[in-house]
Design a protein around this motif. Structure first.
Motif, PDB file in Angstrom:
ATOM      1  N   MET A   1       0.823  -1.177   0.000  1.00 57.54           N
ATOM      2  CA  MET A   1       0.000   0.000   0.000  1.00 57.54           C
ATOM      3  C   MET A   1       0.880   1.258   0.000  1.00 57.54           C
ATOM      4  SD  MET A   1      -3.319   0.727   2.307  1.00 57.54           S
ATOM      5  CE  MET A   1      -2.636   1.406   3.774  1.00 57.54           C
ATOM      6  N   ILE A   2       2.043   1.169   0.634  1.00 56.85           N
ATOM      7  CA  ILE A   2       2.950   2.309   0.679  1.00 56.85           C
ATOM      8  C   ILE A   2       3.403   2.666  -0.737  1.00 56.85           C
ATOM      9  CG2 ILE A   2       5.242   3.074   1.431  1.00 56.85           C
ATOM     10  CD1 ILE A   2       4.749   1.384   3.986  1.00 56.85           C
ATOM     11  N   TYR A   3       3.743   1.644  -1.527  1.00 56.89           N
ATOM     12  CA  TYR A   3       4.172   1.913  -2.901  1.00 56.89           C
ATOM     13  C   TYR A   3       3.068   2.641  -3.670  1.00 56.89           C
ATOM     14  CZ  TYR A   3       5.469   1.370  -7.732  1.00 56.89           C
ATOM     15  OH  TYR A   3       5.764   1.628  -9.040  1.00 56.89           O
ATOM     16  N   SER A   4       1.860   2.173  -3.552  1.00 57.10           N
ATOM     17  CA  SER A   4       0.742   2.776  -4.272  1.00 57.10           C
ATOM     18  C   SER A   4       0.530   4.229  -3.855  1.00 57.10           C
ATOM     19  CB  SER A   4      -0.535   1.968  -4.027  1.00 57.10           C
ATOM     20  OG  SER A   4      -1.625   2.581  -4.674  1.00 57.10           O
ATOM     21  N   ARG A   5       0.540   4.471  -2.568  1.00 61.85           N
ATOM     22  CA  ARG A   5       0.363   5.850  -2.092  1.00 61.85           C
ATOM     23  C   ARG A   5       1.480   6.751  -2.610  1.00 61.85           C
ATOM     24  NH1 ARG A   5      -1.734   5.169   4.132  1.00 61.85           N
ATOM     25  NH2 ARG A   5      -3.865   4.658   3.551  1.00 61.85           N
ATOM     26  N   ASN A   6       2.705   6.274  -2.531  1.00 65.18           N
ATOM     27  CA  ASN A   6       3.834   7.068  -3.014  1.00 65.18           C
ATOM     28  C   ASN A   6       3.767   7.285  -4.529  1.00 65.18           C
ATOM     29  OD1 ASN A   6       4.907   7.359  -0.460  1.00 65.18           O
ATOM     30  ND2 ASN A   6       6.333   5.661  -0.687  1.00 65.18           N
ATOM     31  N   CYS A   7       3.309   6.283  -5.231  1.00 61.35           N
ATOM     32  CA  CYS A   7       3.194   6.381  -6.681  1.00 61.35           C
ATOM     33  C   CYS A   7       2.223   7.504  -7.054  1.00 61.35           C
ATOM     34  CB  CYS A   7       2.725   5.038  -7.249  1.00 61.35           C
ATOM     35  SG  CYS A   7       2.824   4.932  -9.043  1.00 61.35           S
ATOM     36  N   TYR A   8       1.048   7.494  -6.453  1.00 60.23           N
ATOM     37  CA  TYR A   8       0.068   8.545  -6.751  1.00 60.23           C
ATOM     38  C   TYR A   8       0.542   9.909  -6.240  1.00 60.23           C
ATOM     39  CZ  TYR A   8      -3.375   5.516  -8.874  1.00 60.23           C
ATOM     40  OH  TYR A   8      -4.023   4.671  -9.735  1.00 60.23           O
ATOM     41  N   ALA A   9       1.238   9.939  -5.113  1.00 61.08           N
ATOM     42  CA  ALA A   9       1.756  11.209  -4.599  1.00 61.08           C
ATOM     43  C   ALA A   9       2.787  11.798  -5.563  1.00 61.08           C
ATOM     44  CB  ALA A   9       2.370  11.007  -3.218  1.00 61.08           C
ATOM     45  N   SER A  10       3.569  10.945  -6.206  1.00 58.33           N
ATOM     46  CA  SER A  10       4.575  11.439  -7.147  1.00 58.33           C
ATOM     47  C   SER A  10       3.923  12.111  -8.352  1.00 58.33           C
ATOM     48  CB  SER A  10       5.494  10.306  -7.603  1.00 58.33           C
ATOM     49  OG  SER A  10       4.829   9.431  -8.490  1.00 58.33           O
ATOM     50  N   LEU A  11       2.709  11.700  -8.687  1.00 56.13           N
ATOM     51  CA  LEU A  11       2.005  12.322  -9.808  1.00 56.13           C
ATOM     52  C   LEU A  11       1.646  13.770  -9.513  1.00 56.13           C
ATOM     53  CD1 LEU A  11      -0.395   9.395 -10.785  1.00 56.13           C
ATOM     54  CD2 LEU A  11       1.714  10.098 -11.956  1.00 56.13           C
ATOM     55  N   GLU A  12       1.499  14.088  -8.230  1.00 56.96           N
ATOM     56  CA  GLU A  12       1.210  15.467  -7.837  1.00 56.96           C
ATOM     57  C   GLU A  12       2.415  16.371  -8.109  1.00 56.96           C
ATOM     58  OE1 GLU A  12      -1.708  16.733  -6.622  1.00 56.96           O
ATOM     59  OE2 GLU A  12      -2.609  14.765  -6.980  1.00 56.96           O
ATOM     60  N   ARG A  13       3.602  15.812  -8.002  1.00 57.36           N
ATOM     61  CA  ARG A  13       4.822  16.600  -8.225  1.00 57.36           C
ATOM     62  C   ARG A  13       5.159  16.714  -9.709  1.00 57.36           C
ATOM     63  NH1 ARG A  13       5.827  13.501  -3.802  1.00 57.36           N
ATOM     64  NH2 ARG A  13       7.069  11.965  -4.905  1.00 57.36           N
ATOM     65  N   ARG A  14       5.019  15.588 -10.415  1.00 56.13           N
ATOM     66  CA  ARG A  14       5.343  15.559 -11.847  1.00 56.13           C
ATOM     67  C   ARG A  14       4.457  14.508 -12.502  1.00 56.13           C
ATOM     68  NH1 ARG A  14       7.915  12.548 -15.376  1.00 56.13           N
ATOM     69  NH2 ARG A  14       8.631  11.083 -13.801  1.00 56.13           N
ATOM     70  N   PHE A  15       3.466  14.963 -13.230  1.00 56.20           N
ATOM     71  CA  PHE A  15       2.527  14.037 -13.843  1.00 56.20           C
ATOM     72  C   PHE A  15       3.077  13.536 -15.172  1.00 56.20           C
ATOM     73  CE2 PHE A  15      -0.875  12.663 -16.535  1.00 56.20           C
ATOM     74  CZ  PHE A  15      -1.643  11.895 -15.684  1.00 56.20           C
ATOM     75  N   ALA A  16       2.943  12.230 -15.376  1.00 53.77           N
ATOM     76  CA  ALA A  16       3.249  11.599 -16.663  1.00 53.77           C
ATOM     77  C   ALA A  16       2.262  10.451 -16.845  1.00 53.77           C
ATOM     78  CB  ALA A  16       4.684  11.089 -16.700  1.00 53.77           C
ATOM     79  N   TRP A  17       1.736  10.327 -18.041  1.00 53.79           N
ATOM     80  CA  TRP A  17       0.718   9.303 -18.288  1.00 53.79           C
ATOM     81  C   TRP A  17       1.248   7.892 -18.036  1.00 53.79           C
ATOM     82  CZ3 TRP A  17      -4.149  10.474 -18.299  1.00 53.79           C
ATOM     83  CH2 TRP A  17      -4.536  11.763 -18.643  1.00 53.79           C
ATOM     84  N   ASN A  18       2.486   7.633 -18.440  1.00 52.29           N
ATOM     85  CA  ASN A  18       3.023   6.282 -18.211  1.00 52.29           C
ATOM     86  C   ASN A  18       3.180   6.000 -16.713  1.00 52.29           C
ATOM     87  OD1 ASN A  18       5.195   8.134 -18.179  1.00 52.29           O
ATOM     88  ND2 ASN A  18       6.673   6.515 -18.647  1.00 52.29           N
ATOM     89  N   ASP A  19       3.457   7.051 -15.920  1.00 52.98           N
ATOM     90  CA  ASP A  19       3.534   6.855 -14.466  1.00 52.98           C
ATOM     91  C   ASP A  19       2.153   6.562 -13.886  1.00 52.98           C
ATOM     92  OD1 ASP A  19       6.262   7.264 -14.503  1.00 52.98           O
ATOM     93  OD2 ASP A  19       6.129   9.371 -13.902  1.00 52.98           O
ATOM     94  N   LEU A  20       1.134   7.258 -14.390  1.00 57.58           N
ATOM     95  CA  LEU A  20      -0.231   6.967 -13.945  1.00 57.58           C
ATOM     96  C   LEU A  20      -0.592   5.524 -14.266  1.00 57.58           C
ATOM     97  CD1 LEU A  20      -3.012   7.712 -12.799  1.00 57.58           C
ATOM     98  CD2 LEU A  20      -3.604   8.550 -15.097  1.00 57.58           C
ATOM     99  N   ASP A  21      -0.240   5.079 -15.459  1.00 54.56           N
ATOM    100  CA  ASP A  21      -0.529   3.694 -15.846  1.00 54.56           C
ATOM    101  C   ASP A  21       0.200   2.699 -14.947  1.00 54.56           C
ATOM    102  OD1 ASP A  21      -2.128   4.693 -17.859  1.00 54.56           O
ATOM    103  OD2 ASP A  21      -0.629   4.416 -19.429  1.00 54.56           O
ATOM    104  N   ARG A  22       1.431   3.045 -14.547  1.00 51.45           N
ATOM    105  CA  ARG A  22       2.191   2.178 -13.637  1.00 51.45           C
ATOM    106  C   ARG A  22       1.498   2.107 -12.276  1.00 51.45           C
ATOM    107  NH1 ARG A  22       6.001   4.019 -10.354  1.00 51.45           N
ATOM    108  NH2 ARG A  22       6.271   5.878 -11.630  1.00 51.45           N
ATOM    109  N   CYS A  23       1.058   3.256 -11.773  1.00 55.40           N
ATOM    110  CA  CYS A  23       0.349   3.275 -10.482  1.00 55.40           C
ATOM    111  C   CYS A  23      -0.930   2.433 -10.558  1.00 55.40           C
ATOM    112  CB  CYS A  23      -0.023   4.704 -10.087  1.00 55.40           C
ATOM    113  SG  CYS A  23       1.356   5.824  -9.811  1.00 55.40           S
ATOM    114  N   GLY A  24      -1.705   2.658 -11.598  1.00 54.39           N
ATOM    115  CA  GLY A  24      -2.954   1.912 -11.766  1.00 54.39           C
ATOM    116  C   GLY A  24      -2.720   0.431 -11.975  1.00 54.39           C
ATOM    117  N   GLY A  25      -1.684   0.105 -12.736  1.00 50.63           N
ATOM    118  CA  GLY A  25      -1.364  -1.304 -12.974  1.00 50.63           C
ATOM    119  C   GLY A  25      -0.960  -2.013 -11.702  1.00 50.63           C
ATOM    120  N   PHE A  26      -0.185  -1.320 -10.876  1.00 53.47           N
ATOM    121  CA  PHE A  26       0.200  -1.909  -9.593  1.00 53.47           C
ATOM    122  C   PHE A  26      -1.037  -2.184  -8.744  1.00 53.47           C
ATOM    123  CE2 PHE A  26       1.136  -1.598  -5.088  1.00 53.47           C
ATOM    124  CZ  PHE A  26       2.129  -2.541  -4.955  1.00 53.47           C
TER     125      PHE A  26
END
Length: 110
Positions: A1-26
């Motif tokens: 759960m920590i990875y997921s929270r950090n993943c979505y939090a990173s999108l707030e700093r620098r959004f990238a579609w492939n990063d969003l897909d990685r967060c959602g895929g996880f």
């Protein structure tokens, strides 16, 4: 759960579609791997498929995607997940942090 929270939090700093897909895929992968009987109520709620989808869609819409386009993108994320057959763990054990880290590494291509 920590990875997921950090993943979505990173999108707030620098959004990238492939990063969003990685967060959602996880999240989608974790939802398929975790047995509600072996995890906390908080984690079960976090990785519930509807909750994970809502988190992904909210981030996509916030980034400027139309809701219908975000939904199509979410569907494609689910289609790219590898089909895995996972044996159920016993009720006495919890998924290890290493197993969750391995899932994260697999999604990020490492």
């Amino acid at each position: 759960m920590i990875y997921s929270r950090n993943c979505y939090a990173s999108l707030e700093r620098r959004f990238a579609w492939n990063d969003l897909d990685r967060c959602g895929g996880f999240d989608a992968s974790a939802a398929g791997l975790l047995d509600d009987a072996t995890i906390s109520d908080e984690a079960a709620t976090w990785f519930e498929s509807e909750t994970a989808a809502g988190r992904y869609l909210a981030a996509a819409i916030k980034a400027g995607s139309a809701p219908a386009d975000a939904d199509v993108r979410w569907s494609k994320v689910g289609e790219t997940l590898p089909a895995k057959k996972v044996e159920a763990e016993t009720a006495e054990s919890e998924p290890s942090e290493a197993a969750l880290d391995d899932a994260a590494d697999n999604l990020s291509g490492q």
